[in-house]
Design a protein around this motif. Structure first.
Motif, short mmCIF file in Angstrom:
data_model
loop_
_atom_site.label_atom_id
_atom_site.label_comp_id
_atom_site.label_asym_id
_atom_site.label_seq_id
_atom_site.Cartn_x
_atom_site.Cartn_y
_atom_site.Cartn_z
N TYR A 52 6.32 12.79 2.74
CA TYR A 52 6.64 13.04 1.34
C TYR A 52 6.48 11.78 0.50
O TYR A 52 6.72 10.66 1.00
N CYS A 53 6.15 11.95 -0.76
CA CYS A 53 6.17 10.84 -1.72
C CYS A 53 7.65 10.48 -1.95
O CYS A 53 8.55 11.25 -1.59
N VAL A 54 7.90 9.36 -2.57
CA VAL A 54 9.28 8.90 -2.77
C VAL A 54 10.10 9.92 -3.58
O VAL A 54 11.21 10.27 -3.18
N PRO A 55 9.61 10.43 -4.73
CA PRO A 55 10.43 11.40 -5.48
C PRO A 55 10.79 12.63 -4.68
O PRO A 55 11.94 13.09 -4.71
N CYS A 56 9.85 13.18 -3.93
CA CYS A 56 10.14 14.36 -3.11
C CYS A 56 11.09 14.01 -1.97
O CYS A 56 11.98 14.80 -1.64
N VAL B 62 -0.47 4.43 -0.70
CA VAL B 62 -0.85 3.72 0.52
C VAL B 62 0.23 2.71 0.91
O VAL B 62 0.53 2.55 2.10
N ALA B 63 0.84 2.05 -0.07
CA ALA B 63 1.89 1.07 0.24
C ALA B 63 3.04 1.74 0.99
O ALA B 63 3.60 1.14 1.91
N ARG B 64 3.38 2.97 0.64
CA ARG B 64 4.44 3.70 1.36
C ARG B 64 3.98 4.00 2.78
O ARG B 64 4.75 3.85 3.73
N LEU B 65 2.74 4.43 2.95
CA LEU B 65 2.22 4.75 4.28
C LEU B 65 2.12 3.50 5.16
O LEU B 65 2.27 3.59 6.37
N GLU B 66 1.89 2.35 4.54
CA GLU B 66 1.85 1.11 5.33
C GLU B 66 3.22 0.76 5.87
O GLU B 66 3.34 0.18 6.94
N ILE B 67 4.27 1.14 5.14
CA ILE B 67 5.64 0.88 5.58
C ILE B 67 6.12 1.98 6.52
O ILE B 67 6.74 1.71 7.55
N LEU B 68 5.84 3.24 6.16
CA LEU B 68 6.24 4.41 6.94
C LEU B 68 5.01 5.26 7.20
O LEU B 68 4.77 6.25 6.51
N PRO B 69 4.20 4.90 8.18
CA PRO B 69 2.94 5.61 8.37
C PRO B 69 3.10 7.09 8.72
O PRO B 69 2.16 7.85 8.62
N TRP B 70 4.29 7.51 9.11
CA TRP B 70 4.54 8.92 9.44
C TRP B 70 5.09 9.69 8.23
O TRP B 70 5.42 10.87 8.35
#
Length: 104
Positions: free
Chosen positions: A96-100, A85-93
């Protein structure tokens, strides 16, 4: 405090809808500039890059909103894991997860 995607979906949807409108408005404005003799004060290369960036923004946010409506939002298109969710809050679009994303 950690939020689940369910807790944040409405906020993320609002953010995506707002970004979609902003990108669409920007694309409209840039398209008008492209038809003016002075290109709104932009050189041709800069104007082309701005238009491409606005088009990408429209596409990214539209795809994220589509994934929300389909129920696949927040699932990595690479490995199928949940995107934090923290990634989606920064980049809601984010698709991919960070590793991918790093592997791409």
């Amino acid at each position: 405090m950690t939020h689940s995607l369910d807790d944040r979906t409405e906020t993320l949807r609002d953010q995506l809808e707002r970004q979609f409108r902003e990108h669409t408005d920007q694309l409209t404005e840039l398209t008008v500039y492209s038809r003016q003799p002075d290109r709104g004060g932009h050189d041709p290369d800069t104007l082309r890059r701005l238009i491409e960036a606005a088009q990408q923004g429209v596409a990214d946010t539209a795809q994220a909103l589509r994934r929300m409506s389909e129920g696949s939002y927040g699932t990595c298109e690479g490995c199928g894991a949940e995107i934090p969710v923290a990634r989606l809050e920064i980049l809601p679009w984010a698709r991919y997860c960070v590793p991918c994303q790093q592997r791409r």
